[in-house]
Design a protein around this motif. Structure first.
Motif, PDB file in Angstrom:
ATOM      1  N   MET A   1      -1.032  36.677  -5.285  1.00 39.79           N
ATOM      2  CA  MET A   1      -1.116  37.968  -5.948  1.00 39.79           C
ATOM      3  C   MET A   1       0.169  38.202  -6.734  1.00 39.79           C
ATOM      4  O   MET A   1       1.248  37.858  -6.279  1.00 39.79           O
ATOM      5  CB  MET A   1      -1.259  39.088  -4.905  1.00 39.79           C
ATOM      6  CG  MET A   1      -2.578  39.094  -4.154  1.00 39.79           C
ATOM      7  SD  MET A   1      -2.727  40.451  -2.968  1.00 39.79           S
ATOM      8  CE  MET A   1      -2.985  41.845  -4.037  1.00 39.79           C
ATOM      9  N   ASN A   2       0.034  38.824  -7.870  1.00 37.43           N
ATOM     10  CA  ASN A   2       1.224  39.174  -8.634  1.00 37.43           C
ATOM     11  C   ASN A   2       1.648  40.617  -8.292  1.00 37.43           C
ATOM     12  O   ASN A   2       0.990  41.309  -7.522  1.00 37.43           O
ATOM     13  CB  ASN A   2       0.972  39.005 -10.136  1.00 37.43           C
ATOM     14  CG  ASN A   2      -0.154  39.875 -10.643  1.00 37.43           C
ATOM     15  OD1 ASN A   2      -0.373  40.986 -10.168  1.00 37.43           O
ATOM     16  ND2 ASN A   2      -0.885  39.354 -11.621  1.00 37.43           N
ATOM     17  N   ARG A   3       2.749  41.046  -8.861  1.00 33.48           N
ATOM     18  CA  ARG A   3       3.338  42.357  -8.539  1.00 33.48           C
ATOM     19  C   ARG A   3       2.357  43.505  -8.821  1.00 33.48           C
ATOM     20  O   ARG A   3       2.229  44.434  -8.025  1.00 33.48           O
ATOM     21  CB  ARG A   3       4.634  42.550  -9.316  1.00 33.48           C
ATOM     22  CG  ARG A   3       5.359  43.829  -8.961  1.00 33.48           C
ATOM     23  CD  ARG A   3       6.658  43.956  -9.765  1.00 33.48           C
ATOM     24  NE  ARG A   3       7.517  44.928  -9.166  1.00 33.48           N
ATOM     25  CZ  ARG A   3       8.467  44.691  -8.278  1.00 33.48           C
ATOM     26  NH1 ARG A   3       8.680  43.467  -7.870  1.00 33.48           N
ATOM     27  NH2 ARG A   3       9.204  45.652  -7.785  1.00 33.48           N
ATOM     28  N   GLN A  37       1.208  34.462  -2.095  1.00 38.01           N
ATOM     29  CA  GLN A  37       0.572  33.178  -1.780  1.00 38.01           C
ATOM     30  C   GLN A  37      -0.954  33.271  -1.693  1.00 38.01           C
ATOM     31  O   GLN A  37      -1.619  32.259  -1.502  1.00 38.01           O
ATOM     32  CB  GLN A  37       1.089  32.660  -0.443  1.00 38.01           C
ATOM     33  CG  GLN A  37       2.600  32.499  -0.398  1.00 38.01           C
ATOM     34  CD  GLN A  37       3.038  32.098   0.984  1.00 38.01           C
ATOM     35  OE1 GLN A  37       2.804  30.975   1.391  1.00 38.01           O
ATOM     36  NE2 GLN A  37       3.659  33.019   1.699  1.00 38.01           N
ATOM     37  N   TYR A  38      -1.506  34.485  -1.807  1.00 39.63           N
ATOM     38  CA  TYR A  38      -2.936  34.687  -1.575  1.00 39.63           C
ATOM     39  C   TYR A  38      -3.647  35.181  -2.825  1.00 39.63           C
ATOM     40  O   TYR A  38      -3.031  35.747  -3.724  1.00 39.63           O
ATOM     41  CB  TYR A  38      -3.144  35.683  -0.426  1.00 39.63           C
ATOM     42  CG  TYR A  38      -2.634  35.137   0.886  1.00 39.63           C
ATOM     43  CD1 TYR A  38      -3.443  34.351   1.695  1.00 39.63           C
ATOM     44  CD2 TYR A  38      -1.333  35.384   1.304  1.00 39.63           C
ATOM     45  CE1 TYR A  38      -2.972  33.827   2.887  1.00 39.63           C
ATOM     46  CE2 TYR A  38      -0.850  34.861   2.498  1.00 39.63           C
ATOM     47  CZ  TYR A  38      -1.676  34.079   3.275  1.00 39.63           C
ATOM     48  OH  TYR A  38      -1.206  33.557   4.453  1.00 39.63           O
ATOM     49  N   VAL A  43      -7.805  39.368  -0.760  1.00 41.04           N
ATOM     50  CA  VAL A  43      -7.035  40.362  -0.005  1.00 41.04           C
ATOM     51  C   VAL A  43      -7.668  41.737  -0.167  1.00 41.04           C
ATOM     52  O   VAL A  43      -7.811  42.485   0.802  1.00 41.04           O
ATOM     53  CB  VAL A  43      -5.550  40.381  -0.454  1.00 41.04           C
ATOM     54  CG1 VAL A  43      -4.785  41.502   0.234  1.00 41.04           C
ATOM     55  CG2 VAL A  43      -4.889  39.034  -0.171  1.00 41.04           C
ATOM     56  N   LYS A  44      -8.084  42.059  -1.388  1.00 39.02           N
ATOM     57  CA  LYS A  44      -8.733  43.352  -1.649  1.00 39.02           C
ATOM     58  C   LYS A  44     -10.037  43.458  -0.852  1.00 39.02           C
ATOM     59  O   LYS A  44     -10.348  44.509  -0.280  1.00 39.02           O
ATOM     60  CB  LYS A  44      -9.010  43.480  -3.150  1.00 39.02           C
ATOM     61  CG  LYS A  44      -9.288  44.864  -3.593  1.00 39.02           C
ATOM     62  CD  LYS A  44      -8.137  45.385  -4.388  1.00 39.02           C
ATOM     63  CE  LYS A  44      -8.480  46.760  -4.884  1.00 39.02           C
ATOM     64  NZ  LYS A  44      -7.438  47.353  -5.619  1.00 39.02           N
ATOM     65  N   GLN A  45     -10.804  42.353  -0.792  1.00 43.94           N
ATOM     66  CA  GLN A  45     -12.048  42.328  -0.011  1.00 43.94           C
ATOM     67  C   GLN A  45     -11.737  42.571   1.466  1.00 43.94           C
ATOM     68  O   GLN A  45     -12.435  43.335   2.138  1.00 43.94           O
ATOM     69  CB  GLN A  45     -12.752  40.971  -0.194  1.00 43.94           C
ATOM     70  CG  GLN A  45     -14.001  40.797   0.637  1.00 43.94           C
ATOM     71  CD  GLN A  45     -15.112  41.749   0.240  1.00 43.94           C
ATOM     72  OE1 GLN A  45     -15.257  42.071  -0.932  1.00 43.94           O
ATOM     73  NE2 GLN A  45     -15.884  42.200   1.202  1.00 43.94           N
ATOM     74  N   LEU A  66      -4.086  41.831   6.782  1.00 45.38           N
ATOM     75  CA  LEU A  66      -4.827  41.570   5.551  1.00 45.38           C
ATOM     76  C   LEU A  66      -4.884  40.082   5.183  1.00 45.38           C
ATOM     77  O   LEU A  66      -5.832  39.647   4.545  1.00 45.38           O
ATOM     78  CB  LEU A  66      -4.235  42.370   4.392  1.00 45.38           C
ATOM     79  CG  LEU A  66      -4.434  43.885   4.479  1.00 45.38           C
ATOM     80  CD1 LEU A  66      -3.775  44.571   3.293  1.00 45.38           C
ATOM     81  CD2 LEU A  66      -5.907  44.237   4.545  1.00 45.38           C
ATOM     82  N   VAL A  67      -3.882  39.303   5.585  1.00 41.88           N
ATOM     83  CA  VAL A  67      -3.898  37.882   5.236  1.00 41.88           C
ATOM     84  C   VAL A  67      -4.395  36.997   6.373  1.00 41.88           C
ATOM     85  O   VAL A  67      -4.589  35.797   6.181  1.00 41.88           O
ATOM     86  CB  VAL A  67      -2.512  37.394   4.759  1.00 41.88           C
ATOM     87  CG1 VAL A  67      -2.094  38.124   3.499  1.00 41.88           C
ATOM     88  CG2 VAL A  67      -1.469  37.514   5.839  1.00 41.88           C
TER      89      VAL A  67
END
Length: 180
Positions: A1-3, A37-38, A43-45, A66-67
């Motif tokens: 994931m980005n910022r 890293q994900y 992650v949103k799901q 979440l991860v």
């Protein structure tokens, strides 16, 4: 994931859980370190699944939760980019179906070349065989089998080739295979 994805995720959590405070840079930094890293969609799901559970209606999720169970992006393999080689001629293929078709052709080409040299002392152009369309190739293969069947003195070979043109019933094939 980005910022931006991490910020969006944190915004979703803070809107859904009033007791979640995201105003600190330290929180953003820690979540970014873990989540980079994900895959953002996964992650949103996982967040949506978490929020749907009744036991978690009032407690915000932790980043570790979440991860958990997710695979890091760097550990995922893109199977569409894998290359498999024909074990006979070492040609590369990206598609298993293409490899299967090619392997059948490759085995047949090797058989034709071997039989023409052995029985008729004739050299065959492999490239020509590979470049033929399937209909032409099948015709040539069938013609060769008929010639071999007509010229061979080996009765078992005549029977095997006959089975190609007229597949036997299961009992007949079983009886033939059990002969020594």
């Amino acid at each position: 994931m980005n910022r931006e994805e991490v910020l969006d995720l944190l915004d979703t959590i803070s809107v859904s859980y009033k007791n979640f405070v995201q105003d600190t840079d330290l929180l953003l930094k820690i979540w970014e370190e873990v989540l980079y890293q994900y895959d953002g969609g996964e992650v949103k799901q996982k967040l949506h699944e978490y929020m749907a559970l009744e036991q978690f209606q009032y407690q915000p999720p932790t980043v570790d939760y979440l991860v958990s169970g997710l695979t890091k992006v760097c550990d995922k393999v893109d199977y569409t980019k894998q290359v498999v080689y024909c074990h006979l001629c070492k040609r590369p293929f990206n598609d298993a179906e293409q490899l299967k078709k090619h392997t059948e052709r490759c085995l047949s080409v090797r058989y034709i070349v071997r039989q023409c040299k052995k029985r008729f002392n004739k050299e065959v152009n492999k490239r020509e065989l590979y470049e033929m369309n399937q209909e032409e190739f099948d015709k040539r293969y069938e013609d060769l089998l008929k010639k071999i069947q007509a010229t061979t003195t080996d009765e078992r070979e005549k029977i095997r080739i006959g089975f190609i043109f007229n597949p036997p019933q299961a009992e007949v094939a079983k009886k033939y295979l059990n002969q020594k």
